[in-house]
Structures are given as C-alpha cells and as structure tokens.
Motif scaffolding. Structure first.
Motif, mmCIF file in Angstrom:
data_model
loop_
_atom_site.group_PDB
_atom_site.id
_atom_site.type_symbol
_atom_site.label_atom_id
_atom_site.label_comp_id
_atom_site.label_asym_id
_atom_site.label_seq_id
_atom_site.Cartn_x
_atom_site.Cartn_y
_atom_site.Cartn_z
ATOM 1 N N GLY A 1 41.250 39.990 38.493
ATOM 2 C CA GLY A 1 40.489 39.887 39.732
ATOM 3 C C GLY A 1 39.138 39.242 39.515
ATOM 4 O O GLY A 1 38.610 38.558 40.395
ATOM 5 N N GLY A 2 38.562 39.429 38.311
ATOM 6 C CA GLY A 2 37.281 38.811 38.005
ATOM 7 C C GLY A 2 37.348 37.293 37.920
ATOM 8 O O GLY A 2 36.327 36.608 38.049
ATOM 9 N N ASN A 3 38.560 36.756 37.701
ATOM 10 C CA ASN A 3 38.740 35.295 37.672
ATOM 11 C C ASN A 3 38.853 34.693 39.067
ATOM 12 O O ASN A 3 38.908 33.469 39.212
ATOM 13 N N PHE A 4 38.917 35.571 40.062
ATOM 14 C CA PHE A 4 39.068 35.123 41.449
ATOM 15 C C PHE A 4 37.696 34.688 41.964
ATOM 16 O O PHE A 4 36.866 35.508 42.341
ATOM 17 N N ASP A 5 37.458 33.389 41.960
ATOM 18 C CA ASP A 5 36.153 32.839 42.345
ATOM 19 C C ASP A 5 36.251 32.226 43.740
ATOM 20 O O ASP A 5 36.889 31.183 43.914
ATOM 21 N N PRO A 6 35.643 32.855 44.741
ATOM 22 C CA PRO A 6 35.704 32.304 46.100
ATOM 23 C C PRO A 6 35.119 30.902 46.205
ATOM 24 O O PRO A 6 35.440 30.155 47.133
ATOM 25 N N GLU A 7 34.265 30.536 45.242
ATOM 26 C CA GLU A 7 33.658 29.207 45.266
ATOM 27 C C GLU A 7 34.599 28.146 44.705
ATOM 28 O O GLU A 7 34.359 26.953 44.850
ATOM 29 N N SER B 1 28.393 39.374 40.422
ATOM 30 C CA SER B 1 29.335 38.259 40.403
ATOM 31 C C SER B 1 30.758 38.809 40.463
ATOM 32 O O SER B 1 31.014 39.976 40.112
ATOM 33 N N THR B 2 31.690 37.966 40.890
ATOM 34 C CA THR B 2 33.091 38.408 40.961
ATOM 35 C C THR B 2 33.601 38.804 39.593
ATOM 36 O O THR B 2 34.329 39.795 39.448
ATOM 37 N N GLU B 3 33.215 38.072 38.552
ATOM 38 C CA GLU B 3 33.661 38.383 37.188
ATOM 39 C C GLU B 3 33.176 39.763 36.751
ATOM 40 O O GLU B 3 33.947 40.576 36.233
ATOM 41 N N THR B 4 31.899 40.042 36.980
ATOM 42 C CA THR B 4 31.350 41.342 36.591
ATOM 43 C C THR B 4 31.950 42.466 37.417
ATOM 44 O O THR B 4 32.321 43.523 36.888
ATOM 45 N N ALA B 5 32.063 42.235 38.733
ATOM 46 C CA ALA B 5 32.622 43.268 39.611
ATOM 47 C C ALA B 5 34.069 43.578 39.236
ATOM 48 O O ALA B 5 34.484 44.748 39.221
ATOM 49 N N GLY B 6 34.840 42.537 38.905
ATOM 50 C CA GLY B 6 36.226 42.758 38.496
ATOM 51 C C GLY B 6 36.307 43.574 37.210
ATOM 52 O O GLY B 6 37.149 44.460 37.072
ATOM 53 N N ALA B 7 35.415 43.280 36.260
ATOM 54 C CA ALA B 7 35.400 44.027 35.002
ATOM 55 C C ALA B 7 35.015 45.486 35.240
ATOM 56 O O ALA B 7 35.611 46.398 34.663
ATOM 57 N N VAL B 8 34.014 45.704 36.101
ATOM 58 C CA VAL B 8 33.595 47.081 36.408
ATOM 59 C C VAL B 8 34.738 47.835 37.092
ATOM 60 O O VAL B 8 35.018 49.003 36.767
ATOM 61 N N TYR B 9 35.397 47.171 38.038
ATOM 62 C CA TYR B 9 36.543 47.792 38.710
ATOM 63 C C TYR B 9 37.618 48.171 37.691
ATOM 64 O O TYR B 9 38.171 49.279 37.721
ATOM 65 N N GLY B 10 37.931 47.252 36.777
ATOM 66 C CA GLY B 10 38.943 47.526 35.763
ATOM 67 C C GLY B 10 38.546 48.665 34.850
ATOM 68 O O GLY B 10 39.368 49.532 34.514
ATOM 69 N N LEU B 11 37.286 48.693 34.417
ATOM 70 C CA LEU B 11 36.810 49.766 33.553
ATOM 71 C C LEU B 11 36.884 51.113 34.256
ATOM 72 O O LEU B 11 37.314 52.114 33.678
#
Length: 498
Positions: A454-460, A55-65
């Motif tokens: 970035g994880g809050n960025f929801d394309p939907e 998900s965008t939220e998880t991917a954003g968190a992983v990117y940040g970490l």
C-alpha cells in the motif's frame, strides 16, 4: 457446577455465555475495524485538514507495522492468560487497553500521541483476540463437534456484524471530524466491556477464571541453544542489510521490512527446529511440513486481502466516484461490503462443502487454498481495469471495488476457516498451542506486506497503479496454481485430514 457441564435443554441450544462473548467480540470488532477503515486515510490527509500529513510510503509502513503487531501480540497475550491472569481477566484488561488506545487516538495532537494510541490498541487486542476465542471453545468442552462448530459460527457472525457496523458509522462520523471517529471506536469498546463485565460472572461461571499454568516440556534436544543460534543469525543478517543499505531502520518503511525479515527467518528456523529437533515421528514431520506450506499460502492471501484498508482504501478516496445522488459515500465505508458478503455467504459456502461431501465430492484443503488465492487474484484483476480508467483521467465506479470485495470475501471463506481447522488437526498434540500461534503469525506477515504494498500506491503517479495491482494478480494466481499442482502431494502427506 459449571454451566457447560449441565445437559442442554434442547439439541441446538447454546450456553448463554456464548452470547456474552458474542456481544463483547462484536463491539471489539466494531472498534477495531471501524478505526482501521479510517487509519491510512487519516495518516495521509494533509495537516491543514487535521490529518497527520504522512507520505503514502510512511503511512503504509505504519499501517503494516500496526496490523502485524496486533496479530503478533496474540502470542504473549495467550501466554499471559495461561500463566498469569486467566482468560477472563486477560480479556477485560485487553478491552480496557483498547479503549484507552482509541481515546488517545481521539486526542488531537502530534504523531507521537497517535503512535502511543496505536500501541495501546495493539497490546489490548493481543490480550483479547485469541483468549476470547479460547473461552468460546471451553464453553463446548463437553459437547459434540457439530454443536461446537455451530457455536463458533454464531460467534463468527458477531465478529462480522461488529466489523460491518464499525466500517459504516466510524468513517461516517470521521467525515466531520477524524477524532470523533476514533472516539466512536472507543465508545464501541466501552459498550463491549460493560456487557462483558456485567454478564460474564453469571453466564461464564468459573470458566477462564484461573490461569492454566500449563508448561509443555519439550522432547527436543537443546532447543534453547537452537533458538539462540536462530536469533543470532537474524540479528547478524539485519546488521549486514543495514550496512549495505538494503534497509534503513531509521524509517518506518525500513523497520517494517526488518520486521518482515525477522518474521520469515524466525518462522523458518522454528519449523526446521521442530522438524529435526522436535522428537516427531515421520508422519508428524510430514504434517508439520504441510502446516508450513499452509502458512505460506495464508500469508500470501492476507498480503492481498488486507490491502482493503491500504491501497484499495486510498483508491476509493482518490480515484472512485462515490456519489449516490447528491451524497458522497465516505471512502472507508466501502470496506463494509466485505463483512456484509461474509454474513450473507458464510452459511451458503458452508452448506456447499457439506452437500459436496454428501455426494462423495470431498474438496480437500489444498484445493480450497488454490480457489481462495485465485479468487484473490481475480479481485485485483478487476482493480487493474479500474486503475486503467483512473490512469486515463476518469474516476472508476464503485462497482469495481464492490466486485473486488465480493471475490475476496468468497476467497476468505474458502481459505481462512479451512486453514485454521486444518492446522488444528495437523498439529502434533504437544505443539498444538504453538502451531495455532504460528497461524496468527502468518496473518501478521500478510498484514505487514499489505502495508508495504500500500505504501507503493502513489496518488501522484497514477500510471503505475495498474502495474501495482497486476503484480498482486501474478503472485496470488501463481500461488493458487502451485497449490493446484501440488494438491496430490499435499493430500498424500496430510493423510486422513481433509
């Protein structure tokens, strides 16, 4: 006799070791920024299209970490170089770990394999990043300040050349196969290692061979117990937040939030400990307080700027018309504009400060921070307009992102090198190494926040995009205005440091 102790043949000649480090860092940055350009895109792509399907939220968190850990690892990386390996070996070991990490990322497999690859890259970058800059400084140990500055400018050009080409060729290859893109990043690091291994013995001589083993004795009172109290307080707070449901450390987002809290609280505790327990005089305390203010400013700046690889990258993929004729530019390639702008405008901005100073118009550090933060906000204001176009069902043109990257790049030039220089000048001598480490911690915190945003960025949920970008505008412009308003106070406490 070391090469740096020999007289220069010409006033503006530079040690050949500089160009060895230039090439090694160029290829390392090629690998780092090339991979970063496709990272969140790969994580959010569906499994059927050979992505991870996060998900965008998880991917954003992983990117940040991941990006936060890259900068946090420079602290133990510097300690290991000073006390165990020496800078030369630390750089080589770091490059090997980076190459292994990219090779692991190039292996199709489960998310677990992917995360192992990220771990290798973070550990390797921690060993290489800070230590290679230290070697550049040691090349000019007996030179004047102007020549040292020129040497670092050349080295900085290598950084941006590497990131520019990495953000072009890695996304281009990843369009055909994600893992080929990661593999190209590994190849870039391999080339850097070869150059470094072959030419460093001849041109770096004995620089950085032996660990410095410099243990600085603290003049404070019971720092051990103060540190333990800070850590205990952080652990207790995290336990409370977990108990009341404010964070959930079983998710990537929860871990990222917890790490952010840890960074903020430990940094605040660290500064308070130095201020009240560090054996400083009044003038030194004022300068340390200014370093903390600059730390806050740079963390805010990076939290917006580093969205180039998170929210802005996702916007480029999903809501930007990237066609040039009949060819569609890969989304990650748009990030290369930042490096291109830095290469073009770095000498122009540097010359501007010199010309203004020659006319007795000395633009002080807090004013430059204000300019950088406001330019960051203006860049996101451009994205608010682009997001409104997307919210109306159309795709925005590439010019919006290019203009945003231009504004952000000029902002970077007014804030990043200036803040680094000011930190080195303001730091009490016995805490210089620690304060420079804290500067990287500010970058870590900013990257972490960029991932969470970035994880809050929801394309939907395209209607929310203008609000997400507008929130960044308010924070960055607001911080810039505060720096403007506080400039007289900050300049007074900075003393003769510009």
């Amino acid at each position: 006799m070391s090469e740096i102790s020999q007289p220069s043949k010409a006033k503006f000649s530079h040690p050949k070791g500089l160009y060895v480090l230039f090439a090694a860092e160029m290829w390392e940055r090629f690998s780092y920024y090339g991979m970063r350009a496709i990272l969140i895109l790969f994580m959010t792509t569906e499994v059927v299209r050979e992505g991870l399907g996060l998900s965008t939220e998880t991917a954003g968190a992983v990117y940040g970490l991941y990006t936060a850990c890259v900068y946090l690892m420079t602290l133990p990386g510097g300690w290991l170089a000073d006390n165990v390996f020496g800078q030369r070996k630390a750089i080589f070991y770091g490059g090997v770990l980076i190459m292994i990490g990219h090779l692991v990322l190039a292996i199709p497999g489960s998310p677990a394999i992917f995360f192992v690859g990220l771990g290798f890259v973070a550990l390797g970058t921690g060993l290489l990043k800070g230590n290679i800059s230290t070697l550049v400084g040691e090349l000019y140990a007996n030179e004047d300040g102007a020549k040292r500055d020129a040497g670092f400018s050349i080295f900085y050009m290598g950084i941006n050349l590497g990131s520019f080409f990495g953000q072009i060729f890695v996304p281009l290859l990843a369009e055909y196969n994600w893992h080929l893109g990661f593999g190209l990043a590994a190849l870039g690091m391999l080339l850097g290692l070869i150059v470094y291994k072959v030419y460093s013995p001849k041109h770096l001589k004995d620089i950085g061979i032996e660990p410095k083993v410099k243990y600085q004795e603290s003049t404070g009172k019971s720092n051990k117990w103060v540190s333990m109290a800070i850590l205990a307080g952080v652990v207790m707070l995290l336990g409370i937040l977990q108990a009341v449901g404010a964070i959930d450390v079983t998710t990537a987002t929860g871990i990222a939030k917890a790490l952010g809290i840890i960074i903020v609280l430990i940094t605040m505790g660290y500064f308070l400990n130095i201020l009240f327990n560090g054996g400083l005089n009044v003038i030194e305390k004022k300068k340390v307080a200014i370093i903390f203010i600059l730390f806050v400013g740079i963390a805010i700046f990076w939290s917006g700027f580093e969205q180039a690889a998170s929210s802005l990258n996702l916007f480029a993929r999903d809501f930007t018309d990237r066609f040039i004729g009949g060819w569609e530019m890969p989304a990650g390639m748009l990030q290369s504009f930042n490096s291109a702008f830095i290469i073009i405008f770095a000498p122009i901005v540097g010359a501007l400060w010199v010309k203004l100073a020659a006319r007795n118009i000395n633009v002080r550090t807090p004013f430059k921070f204000a300019i950088g933060l406001i330019l960051l906000g203006l860049g996101f204001l451009v994205m608010v307009g682009a997001a409104q176009i997307a919210a109306n069902g159309a795709k925005a043109g590439m010019f919006a992102l290019i203009l945003t990257y231009f504004l952000h790049s000029i902002g970077e030039l007014t804030i990043s090198p200036v803040g680094l220089s000011a930190t080195s000048k303001l730091s009490p001598s016995k805490y210089l190494g620690q304060m420079m480490g804290i500067w990287f911690v500010g970058a870590a915190l900013g990257n972490l926040i960029a991932g969470l945003v970035g994880g809050n960025f929801d394309p939907e949920n395209v209607l929310e995009m203008p609000n997400i970008f507008m929130n960044v505008v308010w924070v960055s412009v607001g911080a810039g205005i505060i720096f403007f308003a506080a400039s007289p106070f900050i300049k007074k406490w900075m003393g003769d440091v510009t």
